[in-house]
Each structure stands twice: as structure tokens, then as C-alpha cells.
Design a protein around this motif. Structure first.
Motif, mmCIF file in Angstrom:
data_model
loop_
_atom_site.group_PDB
_atom_site.id
_atom_site.type_symbol
_atom_site.label_atom_id
_atom_site.label_comp_id
_atom_site.label_asym_id
_atom_site.label_seq_id
_atom_site.Cartn_x
_atom_site.Cartn_y
_atom_site.Cartn_z
ATOM 1 N N MET A 1 -31.102 -68.083 72.866
ATOM 2 C CA MET A 1 -30.644 -68.784 73.280
ATOM 3 C C MET A 1 -29.842 -70.195 73.305
ATOM 4 S SD MET A 1 -30.848 -66.813 77.319
ATOM 5 C CE MET A 1 -32.595 -66.145 76.821
ATOM 6 N N HIS A 2 -28.772 -71.011 73.978
ATOM 7 C CA HIS A 2 -28.557 -72.428 73.552
ATOM 8 C C HIS A 2 -28.393 -72.673 75.174
ATOM 9 C CE1 HIS A 2 -27.194 -76.374 72.353
ATOM 10 N NE2 HIS A 2 -26.411 -75.786 73.045
ATOM 11 N N TYR A 3 -28.337 -73.250 75.566
ATOM 12 C CA TYR A 3 -27.288 -74.109 76.312
ATOM 13 C C TYR A 3 -27.286 -75.829 76.361
ATOM 14 C CZ TYR A 3 -29.072 -69.446 78.715
ATOM 15 O OH TYR A 3 -29.171 -67.872 78.625
ATOM 16 N N SER A 4 -25.682 -75.922 77.385
ATOM 17 C CA SER A 4 -25.887 -77.400 77.069
ATOM 18 C C SER A 4 -25.412 -77.956 78.928
ATOM 19 C CB SER A 4 -23.835 -77.573 76.695
ATOM 20 O OG SER A 4 -23.733 -78.392 76.879
ATOM 21 N N LEU A 5 -26.444 -78.403 78.599
ATOM 22 C CA LEU A 5 -26.270 -79.663 80.374
ATOM 23 C C LEU A 5 -25.778 -79.864 80.481
ATOM 24 C CD1 LEU A 5 -30.860 -78.935 80.640
ATOM 25 C CD2 LEU A 5 -28.991 -77.368 81.507
ATOM 26 N N HIS A 6 -24.560 -80.687 79.848
ATOM 27 C CA HIS A 6 -23.787 -81.897 79.931
ATOM 28 C C HIS A 6 -22.526 -81.874 81.278
ATOM 29 C CE1 HIS A 6 -21.556 -85.774 78.377
ATOM 30 N NE2 HIS A 6 -20.294 -84.837 79.330
ATOM 31 N N PRO A 7 -22.834 -82.980 81.933
ATOM 32 C CA PRO A 7 -23.242 -84.899 81.654
ATOM 33 C C PRO A 7 -25.355 -84.451 82.639
ATOM 34 C CG PRO A 7 -22.510 -84.226 83.757
ATOM 35 C CD PRO A 7 -22.764 -83.000 82.865
ATOM 36 N N PHE A 8 -26.018 -83.718 82.499
ATOM 37 C CA PHE A 8 -27.545 -83.196 83.220
ATOM 38 C C PHE A 8 -27.766 -84.164 82.502
ATOM 39 C CE2 PHE A 8 -29.839 -79.978 85.534
ATOM 40 C CZ PHE A 8 -30.003 -80.312 86.741
ATOM 41 N N SER A 9 -28.681 -84.610 82.729
ATOM 42 C CA SER A 9 -30.014 -85.493 82.040
ATOM 43 C C SER A 9 -30.817 -84.846 82.002
ATOM 44 C CB SER A 9 -30.250 -86.837 82.900
ATOM 45 O OG SER A 9 -31.140 -86.992 83.591
ATOM 46 N N ILE A 10 -31.929 -84.876 80.647
ATOM 47 C CA ILE A 10 -33.109 -84.400 80.903
ATOM 48 C C ILE A 10 -33.936 -85.260 82.173
ATOM 49 C CG2 ILE A 10 -34.396 -85.949 78.907
ATOM 50 C CD1 ILE A 10 -34.852 -82.427 78.756
ATOM 51 N N LYS A 12 -32.736 -84.941 85.208
ATOM 52 C CA LYS A 12 -32.715 -83.894 86.493
ATOM 53 C C LYS A 12 -33.086 -82.872 85.669
ATOM 54 C CE LYS A 12 -28.436 -87.100 87.590
ATOM 55 N NZ LYS A 12 -27.360 -86.852 88.388
ATOM 56 N N ALA A 13 -32.600 -81.895 84.594
ATOM 57 C CA ALA A 13 -33.236 -81.032 84.343
ATOM 58 C C ALA A 13 -34.711 -80.556 84.671
ATOM 59 C CB ALA A 13 -32.665 -80.205 82.677
ATOM 60 N N LEU A 14 -36.266 -81.641 84.091
ATOM 61 C CA LEU A 14 -37.006 -81.911 84.678
ATOM 62 C C LEU A 14 -37.406 -81.838 85.387
ATOM 63 C CD1 LEU A 14 -38.570 -83.518 81.453
ATOM 64 C CD2 LEU A 14 -38.003 -80.768 81.831
ATOM 65 N N SER A 15 -36.417 -81.905 86.690
ATOM 66 C CA SER A 15 -36.657 -81.813 88.133
ATOM 67 C C SER A 15 -36.148 -80.358 88.803
ATOM 68 C CB SER A 15 -36.310 -83.778 89.120
ATOM 69 O OG SER A 15 -35.109 -83.432 89.238
ATOM 70 N N SER A 16 -35.799 -79.809 88.090
ATOM 71 C CA SER A 16 -34.955 -78.910 88.681
ATOM 72 C C SER A 16 -35.665 -77.114 88.817
ATOM 73 C CB SER A 16 -34.174 -78.595 87.637
ATOM 74 O OG SER A 16 -32.709 -79.669 87.611
ATOM 75 N N TYR A 17 -35.556 -76.459 88.904
ATOM 76 C CA TYR A 17 -35.925 -74.909 89.054
ATOM 77 C C TYR A 17 -35.323 -74.000 88.291
ATOM 78 C CZ TYR A 17 -38.645 -77.210 93.382
ATOM 79 O OH TYR A 17 -39.398 -76.841 94.066
ATOM 80 N N ILE A 18 -35.322 -73.210 87.966
ATOM 81 C CA ILE A 18 -35.658 -72.248 86.583
ATOM 82 C C ILE A 18 -35.676 -70.950 87.823
ATOM 83 C CG2 ILE A 18 -35.223 -70.567 84.892
ATOM 84 C CD1 ILE A 18 -36.087 -73.464 83.082
ATOM 85 N N LYS A 39 -40.466 -73.849 87.619
ATOM 86 C CA LYS A 39 -40.350 -76.016 87.829
ATOM 87 C C LYS A 39 -41.090 -76.752 86.797
ATOM 88 C CE LYS A 39 -44.495 -77.002 91.192
ATOM 89 N NZ LYS A 39 -44.759 -77.473 92.093
ATOM 90 N N PHE A 40 -40.924 -77.831 86.120
ATOM 91 C CA PHE A 40 -42.072 -78.249 85.209
ATOM 92 C C PHE A 40 -42.986 -78.820 85.793
ATOM 93 C CE2 PHE A 40 -42.299 -81.181 81.808
ATOM 94 C CZ PHE A 40 -42.181 -81.242 80.662
ATOM 95 N N SER A 41 -43.830 -78.762 84.934
ATOM 96 C CA SER A 41 -45.127 -79.201 85.496
ATOM 97 C C SER A 41 -45.773 -80.718 84.555
ATOM 98 C CB SER A 41 -46.565 -78.585 85.218
ATOM 99 O OG SER A 41 -47.919 -79.109 85.559
ATOM 100 N N GLU A 42 -45.719 -81.599 84.998
ATOM 101 C CA GLU A 42 -46.265 -82.650 84.442
ATOM 102 C C GLU A 42 -47.478 -82.635 83.827
ATOM 103 O OE1 GLU A 42 -44.793 -86.529 86.055
ATOM 104 O OE2 GLU A 42 -42.409 -86.071 86.128
ATOM 105 N N PRO A 43 -47.815 -82.393 84.452
ATOM 106 C CA PRO A 43 -49.165 -82.072 84.375
ATOM 107 C C PRO A 43 -50.338 -81.671 83.109
ATOM 108 C CG PRO A 43 -49.627 -82.089 85.942
ATOM 109 C CD PRO A 43 -48.126 -82.437 85.967
#
Length: 69
Positions: A1-10, A12-18, A39-43
């Protein structure tokens, strides 16, 4: 799959929920309701399931939003 998040920044994406919501059918035709929140986990540098109060808060937000549509 491919999704475009424009103008969403990376950032913002990493602080969002799926949210994955739907029905899953296995090879034996058994069906299961699915409602998972990630959610994205930085660790771990990966997407992980939200747990506890965070899961409940996001789940309630999604369910309340669906009622408004």
C-alpha cells in the motif's frame, strides 16, 4: 500500500495514532472484530499498541467521532 500524507510532516505522522478497525476472517471462515490503536514508540523505533488509559481515550474519541458522521 502507498499513502501520501502531504502536507503532513513526518513529525506529525509520528505523533499521530493509527487506528485499525474492521472485521478479520481466518482460513476457517471465522470472523473477528478488530479495533486496534497504534502509536509510534521512539525507544523501539516502531509502531506499538496503545495501552491503558491512552487506548481508552483514543478509542472513545474514535467511537464518538463515528457517531457524528
Amino acid at each position: 500500500m502507498h499513502y501520501s500524507l502531504h502536507p503532513f510532516s513526518i513529525e506529525k505522522a509520528l505523533s499521530s495514532y493509527i487506528v485499525v478497525k474492521g472485521i478479520y476472517s481466518d482460513a476457517d471462515d471465522n470472523t473477528y472484530n478488530v479495533f486496534d490503536i497504534f502509536k509510534f514508540s521512539e525507544p523501539t523505533n516502531s509502531w506499538v499498541r496503545a495501552l491503558g488509559n491512552e487506548d481508552l481515550r483514543v478509542r472513545k474519541f474514535i467511537q464518538d467521532t463515528v457517531k457524528c458522521v
